[in-house]
Design a protein around this motif. Structure first.
Motif, mmCIF file in Angstrom:
data_model
loop_
_atom_site.group_PDB
_atom_site.id
_atom_site.type_symbol
_atom_site.label_atom_id
_atom_site.label_comp_id
_atom_site.label_asym_id
_atom_site.label_seq_id
_atom_site.Cartn_x
_atom_site.Cartn_y
_atom_site.Cartn_z
ATOM 1 N N GLY A 12 34.876 84.999 64.198
ATOM 2 C CA GLY A 12 34.190 85.543 63.036
ATOM 3 C C GLY A 12 34.383 84.548 61.905
ATOM 4 N N SER A 35 29.262 91.322 62.488
ATOM 5 C CA SER A 35 29.092 92.157 63.680
ATOM 6 C C SER A 35 27.856 91.743 64.471
ATOM 7 C CB SER A 35 28.986 93.632 63.276
ATOM 8 O OG SER A 35 27.777 93.858 62.573
ATOM 9 N N ASN A 95 34.523 93.713 62.364
ATOM 10 C CA ASN A 95 34.721 92.490 61.587
ATOM 11 C C ASN A 95 36.196 92.238 61.294
ATOM 12 O OD1 ASN A 95 31.974 92.038 61.572
ATOM 13 N ND2 ASN A 95 31.649 92.883 59.526
#
Length: 603
Positions: free
Chosen positions: A473, A488, A505
């Motif tokens: 991420g 996401s 997340n």
């Protein structure tokens, strides 16, 4: 890439690698004008042509390029130029600038060239000059290797490598054959060298050579013309005008490219505002896709990053410089550790310990990783608006009919307006599948998903972060009261903010960073849809008749879109794209049907 080992001695830049000077010790600019400008009759060609392609072996200090800019400025001509050059031993910006300092009349353009000088990355670098009239393509690569992968037709060639006796690779018979393949009918060549291998090589390749008076103490120089039967004239497209559908970063990038290519256009946007999708996010990363093994997608990403990075700096949309890429999660860590053992430019990949990364991030990190000093955090919305600033944009537009009459597309809208164009570019992101179906255009297998950003409050322990982190991420530093955490991946394509996506997340963060967030956390965020192709690659190019796709840019749209917009605009205008043939294949929207045909043929 190899270091050039160049130093200025006695007022002239000399190559230690090749034991030769970069230009004449008498007067390098006068030499350039005599050999290359006058030798190819360039002044008259600029005045009589709307567009020229000039190609060069050996970019060196960029002196020849600056002499062309100077000539174009003084000519009063509206000619537009693609300047294509090759350099296997690129200089750094400061050395090249210092070498050019004696030529004060070139100072303004020389200073600009220094400002946008390409990084020493082995890829194609693209820059625009003189209000976008001149497109510089510099391929930092062995010239022969690069030429074999390119398709263009040059009107003029400058053969300006080091002396044939010291740099034979730039004067080989095989290279001359490539130069012939890439030459338009009546292309002209000029060179300071009259060595036998140069004369013989050009003659065998189909050029008619002629000796002329050399510069200064040099008795002779060489010119040549290519007018064999096999040489096709360069065909520029007839008058074009374009409708772009979509006003996000994709539409803005193709508008930027069309404007630089001098093609009239209009942008139609369904939403009430520009950058209504992911282009409206408060921040986004610009980083290249790096791989442990060479691949055309990495070469594309590097070329795109080189252009987009410079464009973001020029447009003043950079929020923060430098990115840390952690060896997390495990799969990413394994891939990055492989890369750590390879030779990479330090501004792209610099291996660092957890301690070093902690110092850079101003936050305790327990994982090793890379420092990518060339990476940037930018403002996507600001970039989109600025790229559209000089283009006509109509928002809140619903298209109700699409037809073609006598070679002209006609679009009708719900408010009764009619728009016509020779070409249409579909840059509407996730709305593409529905548009193709609605107007009975050939379909593609596409995936629409949604991604949610989570915005962290300013009072968490994570707020002290001082640079962006990537780890599967990503999280940004606090920018104007917003710290973004992403992103996401929802197959349902929902446009609703969900707690589930916020938790996802957070779960992507390394464990030590998750612990910096309180258990009870009120989060806001932003959701936007994404479009992906079957192989996750972009869809850039002709699709049906003169309808073109500019879509499926993926997670690196802010990196890839600006240059690919310029590339598609060049294709529409039938000008050199500036990207390798292998790269053009992997972005071609027809690649899936081409692959399927080949598979069936083998069977």
């Amino acid at each position: 890439m190899p270091e050039p080992d160049a130093k200025i001695t006695d007022g002239v830049l000399r190559s230690g690698t090749f034991g030769d000077i970069y230009f004449s010790a008498e007067n390098g600019l006068a030499e350039t004008r005599h050999v290359f400008i006058d030798g190819t009759n360039l002044e008259n060609r600029i005045k009589s042509h709307a567009h020229l392609v000039i190609a060069e072996t050996g970019f060196g200090t960029g002196l020849n390029f600056l002499a062309v800019l100077d000539l174009l400025e003084k000519s009063g001509s509206d000619c537009r130029i693609d300047y294509i050059s090759f350099e296997a031993y690129p200089l750094d910006a400061t050395t090249a600038f210092e070498a050019r300092k004696p030529f004060a009349e070139l100072h303004n353009n020389s200073a600009q060239l220094k400002e946008v000088w390409p990084e020493r990355w082995a890829c194609a670098h693209h820059r625009l000059f003189l209000q976008d009239r001149v497109h510089l393509h510099v391929h930092f690569s062995d010239a022969l290797t690069a030429m074999k992968q390119l398709d263009f037709k040059a009107d003029v060639w400058f053969l300006d490598g080091f002396s044939p006796s010291k740099n034979t690779e730039l004067w080989s018979e095989e290279l001359f054959l490539q130069i012939a393949r890439l030459s338009a009918q009546n292309a002209t060549i000029s060179s300071f060298s009259v060595a036998a291998l140069v004369k013989e090589g050009l003659t065998k390749a189909g050029f008619k050579i002629e000796k002329k008076k050399g510069f200064g103490k040099k008795r002779e120089m060489l010119t040549a013309r290519y007018n064999t039967i096999s040489a096709a004239p360069r065909n520029l497209s007839s008058e074009k005008n374009v409708i772009i559908i979509g006003a996000g970063i994709a539409g803005a990038s193709i508008a930027h490219g069309l404007r630089a290519t001098n093609i009239p256009h209009i942008i139609l946007e369904a939403a009430d505002t520009i950058a209504s999708g992911s282009s409206g996010n408060p921040a986004g990363l610009q980083t290249p896709q790096l791989m442990a093994a060479p691949h055309p997608s990495m070469q594309m990403s590097l070329a795109c990053f080189s252009y987009a990075r410079q464009l973001a700096l020029t447009q003043n949309v950079v929020l923060d410089k430098g990115i840390i890429s952690l060896h997390h999660p495990e799969k990413q860590g394994m891939r990055q550790k492989k890369m750590a053992g390879q030779e990479w430019p330090e501004d792209l990949v610099k291996a660092a310990s957890a301690h070093q990364l902690t110092q850079n991030a101003n936050l305790e990190l327990q994982t090793e990783g890379f420092i990518q000093s060339a990476g940037q955090l930018i403002d996507p919305s600001k970039l989109t608006y600025q790229l559209l600033d000089k283009s006509e944009v109509k928002t809140g537009i619903t298209i109700t009919a699409l037809s073609k009459k006598q070679g002209i597309w006609e679009l009708r809208t719900s408010n009764g307006s009619i728009h016509t164009a020779t070409d249409i570019v579909l840059a509407m992101g996730s709305a593409l599948p529905q548009f193709l179906e609605q107007f009975s255009l050939p379909s593609l297998k596409l995936q629409v998903t949604s991604g949610q950003l989570s915005f962290l409050p300013s009072n968490t322990k994570l707020s002290t972060l001082e640079c962006s982190l990537q780890y599967g991420g990503y999280v940004t530093p606090m920018i104007e009261g917003i710290q973004a955490l992403g992103a996401s991946f929802d197959l349902s394509g929902t446009m609703q903010l969900t707690k589930k996506a916020h938790l996802h997340n957070i779960s992507l963060l390394p464990t030590e960073l998750q612990k910096l967030l309180p258990d009870s956390l009120e989060l806001t965020g932003r959701v936007s849809r994404r479009l992906a192709s079957q192989d996750r690659g972009p869809l850039i190019g002709d699709w049906h008749d003169t309808i073109h796709l500019f879509s499926a840019l993926g997670s690196r749209g802010l990196t890839n879109a600006p240059l690919l917009g310029l590339v598609l605009a060049r294709k529409i205008a039938n000008r050199p794209s500036g990207l390798d043939r292998d790269i053009m294949r992997i972005i071609d929207p027809h690649r899936f049907s081409i692959r399927a045909t080949r598979t069936n043929y083998r069977r």
